[in-house]
Each structure stands twice: as C-alpha cells, then as structure tokens.
Design a protein around this motif. Sequence first.
Motif, short mmCIF file in Angstrom:
data_model
loop_
_atom_site.label_atom_id
_atom_site.label_comp_id
_atom_site.label_asym_id
_atom_site.label_seq_id
_atom_site.Cartn_x
_atom_site.Cartn_y
_atom_site.Cartn_z
N PHE A 131 0.84 -1.20 0.00
CA PHE A 131 0.00 0.00 0.00
C PHE A 131 0.87 1.25 0.00
N LEU A 132 1.87 1.28 0.89
CA LEU A 132 2.74 2.45 0.98
C LEU A 132 3.57 2.63 -0.28
N GLY A 133 3.93 1.51 -0.89
CA GLY A 133 4.77 1.58 -2.09
C GLY A 133 4.01 2.08 -3.31
N LEU A 134 2.71 1.86 -3.34
CA LEU A 134 1.95 2.15 -4.55
C LEU A 134 1.08 3.40 -4.44
N THR A 135 0.85 3.84 -3.21
CA THR A 135 -0.11 4.93 -3.03
C THR A 135 0.58 6.18 -2.53
N ASN A 136 0.11 7.31 -2.99
CA ASN A 136 0.57 8.58 -2.45
C ASN A 136 -0.57 9.23 -1.69
N PHE A 137 -0.27 9.71 -0.52
CA PHE A 137 -1.31 10.38 0.26
C PHE A 137 -0.61 11.38 1.18
N PRO A 138 -1.34 12.40 1.62
CA PRO A 138 -0.71 13.36 2.51
C PRO A 138 -0.31 12.67 3.81
N GLY A 139 0.86 12.98 4.31
CA GLY A 139 1.33 12.35 5.54
C GLY A 139 2.10 11.07 5.29
N LYS A 140 2.27 10.71 4.02
CA LYS A 140 3.01 9.48 3.73
C LYS A 140 4.46 9.54 4.21
N PRO A 141 5.14 10.71 4.04
CA PRO A 141 6.51 10.77 4.55
C PRO A 141 6.58 10.48 6.05
N LEU A 142 5.58 10.96 6.78
CA LEU A 142 5.55 10.74 8.23
C LEU A 142 5.41 9.25 8.53
N VAL A 143 4.44 8.62 7.84
CA VAL A 143 4.23 7.18 8.06
C VAL A 143 5.48 6.40 7.69
N THR A 144 6.10 6.79 6.57
CA THR A 144 7.32 6.11 6.13
C THR A 144 8.43 6.27 7.16
N ALA A 145 8.57 7.50 7.66
CA ALA A 145 9.61 7.74 8.66
C ALA A 145 9.36 6.90 9.91
N LEU A 146 8.09 6.81 10.31
CA LEU A 146 7.74 5.98 11.47
C LEU A 146 8.11 4.52 11.22
N LEU A 147 7.83 4.07 10.00
CA LEU A 147 8.13 2.68 9.63
C LEU A 147 9.63 2.43 9.69
N TYR A 148 10.38 3.38 9.14
CA TYR A 148 11.84 3.21 9.14
C TYR A 148 12.38 3.23 10.57
N THR A 149 11.78 4.06 11.43
CA THR A 149 12.18 4.06 12.84
C THR A 149 11.90 2.70 13.46
N GLY A 150 10.72 2.15 13.09
CA GLY A 150 10.35 0.84 13.59
C GLY A 150 11.34 -0.23 13.18
N MET A 151 11.93 -0.08 11.98
CA MET A 151 12.89 -1.08 11.50
C MET A 151 14.14 -1.11 12.36
N GLY A 152 14.45 0.02 13.00
CA GLY A 152 15.65 0.06 13.82
C GLY A 152 15.34 0.20 15.30
N PHE A 153 14.11 -0.13 15.68
CA PHE A 153 13.69 0.04 17.06
C PHE A 153 14.41 -0.94 17.96
N PRO A 154 15.00 -0.48 19.06
CA PRO A 154 15.71 -1.42 19.93
C PRO A 154 14.74 -2.45 20.51
N PRO A 155 15.01 -3.74 20.28
CA PRO A 155 14.10 -4.78 20.76
C PRO A 155 13.81 -4.69 22.25
N VAL A 156 14.80 -4.28 23.05
CA VAL A 156 14.57 -4.28 24.49
C VAL A 156 13.53 -3.22 24.86
N VAL A 157 13.46 -2.16 24.06
CA VAL A 157 12.43 -1.14 24.30
C VAL A 157 11.05 -1.71 23.96
N VAL A 158 11.01 -2.47 22.86
CA VAL A 158 9.77 -3.16 22.50
C VAL A 158 9.37 -4.08 23.65
N GLY A 159 10.35 -4.78 24.21
CA GLY A 159 10.09 -5.70 25.31
C GLY A 159 9.51 -4.97 26.51
#
Lengths: 312, 230
Positions: free
Chosen positions: B46-74
């Motif tokens: 969905f993110l790869g194919l669609t453009n919508f306002p706020g997409k950069p924010l969602v993408t940035a959140l996703l990228y943050t999630g990719m590097g989120f420290p597991p112990v914080v998730v824990g």
Amino acid sequence: MRSSLKKLWAILAIMALLFVVVGCQTADNNGAQQEGDESENPVENGEENGADDEEETELADTIVLATTTSTYDSGLLQEILPLFESEYGIEVDVISVGTGQAIEIGERGDCDIILVHARNLEDEFVAEGYGTERWDVMYNDFVFLGPVGDPGALKESADLTEALQKMVEHMNSKGISFLSRGDNSGTHNKELSLWALADIDIEGEEWYNSLGQGMGDTLIAANEMQGYTLTDRGTYLAMSDNLPNLEIVFEGDESLANPYGIIPVNPEKHPGVHHEEAMLLVEFFISDEIQEAIGEFGKDTFGQSLFFPNAK
Amino acid sequence: MEGLVESLRLLWGLDPYVYNIIIVSLRVSGLALLFSALIGIPLGTFLGLTNFPGKPLVTALLYTGMGFPPVVVGLFVFILFSTVGPMGRLGWLFTERAMITAQIIIAFPLVAGFTMAAVMSVDRNLMRQLRALGATKIQASWAAIKEARVGVLVAIIAGFGGAISEVGAVMLVGGNIEGKTRVLTTAIVLETRKGNFGVALAFGIILLGLTFFANLAMLYLQKRQMFARE
C-alpha cells in the motif's frame, strides 16, 4: 494472476512447514496464570491433589515464582521444585532475575510469590503492603573473590574493614578493578552496605566498575579481568570450574551472612494473584523435609552445603 | 571447535531440553513471522503504490520501527501485559503470546519496509498499463507483489531473522522459563551467565543452522517458482 497465487502458496507452504516442524502444540501452555479474576477460570486440580480431601478447593495449575539468579543458577530450585509439583500438582514457573527486578515484578502483581535476599528491600515490600508476610527459608554467605594467590594479602585480615581497606590499597597500587553487580540485586545491595560498614566511599573511584549484570556475568567479567568481586558462595561453587583466575580472598565474617526470605504477593493489592497456592509453596519450603533437602543440596557435587536451612 | 562438538552432541543426543527450546523458538518466531507478513506485506505494498498526505511521516515511522531497539519493545510489551497494565487481564505476560506480540512489533516494520522498497521499484508504466487494461486496484497490487517477489522474499527473510535472533524483548516478557518460554537466544544468555561457554556456543550454532536452513528453504521455493513460470 495464477503464478502470483502460486507464490503466495509457496510462502504459506513455508509457514506450514515451519509449524509441522515445530508441532501443533498450543501456543500458550500457561494461559491460566494470572487470570484477572480467578473465579472465572478455575482449573481443576485432578487427583494428584489428594492433600485436601475434606475441602473441595479449586487450585490453579501454575504459579509464578520470581527469584534471584543465585537460587536458580546454583541448581537448587531445579532439584526441589519438582517435589512440590508432584505433591500438589501445581507447576511453578521460575522467573530468575536480580532481586531488584524480582521485587518489582512482585509489586506489579506479575508473580504470585518471591524468593529473594535483600532484607531491607524485603521488609519494605511487606511494609508497603505488596507482600503479606516474610518467612525465613535459608541462608548462605557472601565471599569476596580476588586474583589467585591473594596478592593483596586479604586473607590475613582480622575483620571486614581491614580486608576492604587492603583491597582498595591493592587495587589503587596495581590498577586492579572491583566488579560490582550494579543491578540493585540482593548481592549488590549487600555489597553497598559492606562498603558503608567499612566506611569506604566508592563514588567516582577509578577501580570501581558497576556492570549492571547478573551474578554469573559479573563472575565471568571478574575472572577475565582478574579483579575483585563479591558473590554468594553458592553461585561461586557452582561456577568455580569456569573461574580459574579467581579464589576466595575473604570469608567467614558475620557481616557476610546472606539470608533468603520468601514472601507471597498480597492478594489485597493484586486480587489476581494465586495466594492460596503461594501459601502452599511457603509451607513446602519451611517443611522439615524440604529444609533438610536444602541443607543436603550440593554436598554430593561440591562436598559442602550451598545453603543452610533456617526456617523457624 | 568446542562449540561445534557440543552442538552436535546436543542434537544427536536427542536431549528433550534442547529440542523443547528449539521447538519454542520456531513456534514463537514462526507465528510472529506469519502475523508480521500478514500485516507487513499489505502495508508495504500500500505504501509503495499509493501517495497520500502524511506518507513521509508514516514512512519515517516505519523506518524508525525497522531500527527500534528490541529491548524497548520488550519493555513496552511488558508494561502492556503486566497485571496492572492496560491488557493485564489477558494474563499473557511470561507466556509465548507476549513473546509473539513483541516479535511481531519487531518484525513487521522490517517486512513492511523491505516490501515497500521492493514494490516501489516496480516499473510505474506497468502499473499504469494494468490499470488502463481494467485491472482493479487489488489485482494491480498483486501484480506488483508478483513483480517484486524477490524483494518481498528478502522482506520475509529479514523479518524472520529479526524475530528469531532477538533476545532482549523475549527475555523480559517471556521470563526465560525452562520448558515454556526459554528460546535459543535466552538459553544462550543463561548458559553464558553460568560460564558454560561451550553449551552457549552450541546453542548459537544451532540458531545459525536453523536460520540458514529456513532461508535456504524459502529461496528454494522461490527458485522453483521462477522456473515453473517459464
């Protein structure tokens, strides 16, 4: 579209394969633990619980014990808890962490009972209403470990203060480190009280290293750095094969006693905890039979007791 | 060397303790991966194919999630499922369910992020043509996933790797209970703590081996899929 569907099937097949490999057991073996409302989900206890013939109690099949790494790493719990499990048909899930974390888990009501060793924290735990009452279970003692051969000549010390002063002197002159747990565990609290007792200020000292790790990790670090550390005797004996660079350099002082207490979590604070079952565990630990087993533990492997029973 | 011998001995000896740890590891990470894929692949597409306002924010959140420290998730999952936490009534803390939840949070951003990158690299003209030819949005998305299948596979592999190799979160929320919530990574921590480096290394080698074979299996199926198309 067909091949993309095939692709999907391929992925699903991998997942399916994974589950075939891992078997189709339920994902949750002990979902009944810590039910918010016990009466909603009582677990029949089966015939194994013949002890309560006259009253039909419905006991949970699992309780959670938060305890220190020392009781677990030494192998004591693995030896005696199966006796409890077969006697009462209640499984005990052991969470082995530092005393600080164990008490925190208890305060949040995430376990049913704690078995720890930090007297001041334990008394606080009961005084603040998180625990019902504290029972003595056993004690062992702390020992100071240092480099093999005792180059600081600590062994000749008359008392704790002299030993620690010699240690500091030796560390300062030879650039040797002291490795502290630094994790608010029972051992860490004990260590801090010993420095205070000897009137030595550790604040900002070059030789003082606070690791923030468990007893085993700290011993391994001390072994690698050939430094000094404080440990309970049980963990040291259990691990001594893996610690060739260390030996006991100070022991036997009465300030080094290490009592363990068991405290059920207060059901008035956390209605979800299994207090009745926790009390069974208390009775089990202070029973004559188990007190004797605690005293015997370790004799065959280490030639000496690791823990000394002291329930009243 | 000591570790290799020890790991072979543990595997060959059919030690139930070891097999239980392997089974719990695979079950927890396998289920976490399944849910991560179910969330991550559609989200990434969905993110790869669609453009919508706020997409950069969602993408940035996703990228943050990719590097989120597991112990914080824990820590987050611990507080969530703690008896006094918002979902404490479920009684999931110190069970596999809490571990699976933590691993989903760790793995799904990886799956979604890599899927997004893969889908974005699909030729835009192809998408336009498909739509012009009357494909529905869903059909076009399927075509994009199909086109980007290698990237999607990498996304799944990354998610699996992230889940099964994680230690901090499952240690906190699972409690490392023997026979129940002890997995390979927490067993490695425990054995290291006890100074049994040989056993710890053996578990490490078993973990590596599992991940390797899981990836090999996925690649093999992918390969066969490609040949079958021809």
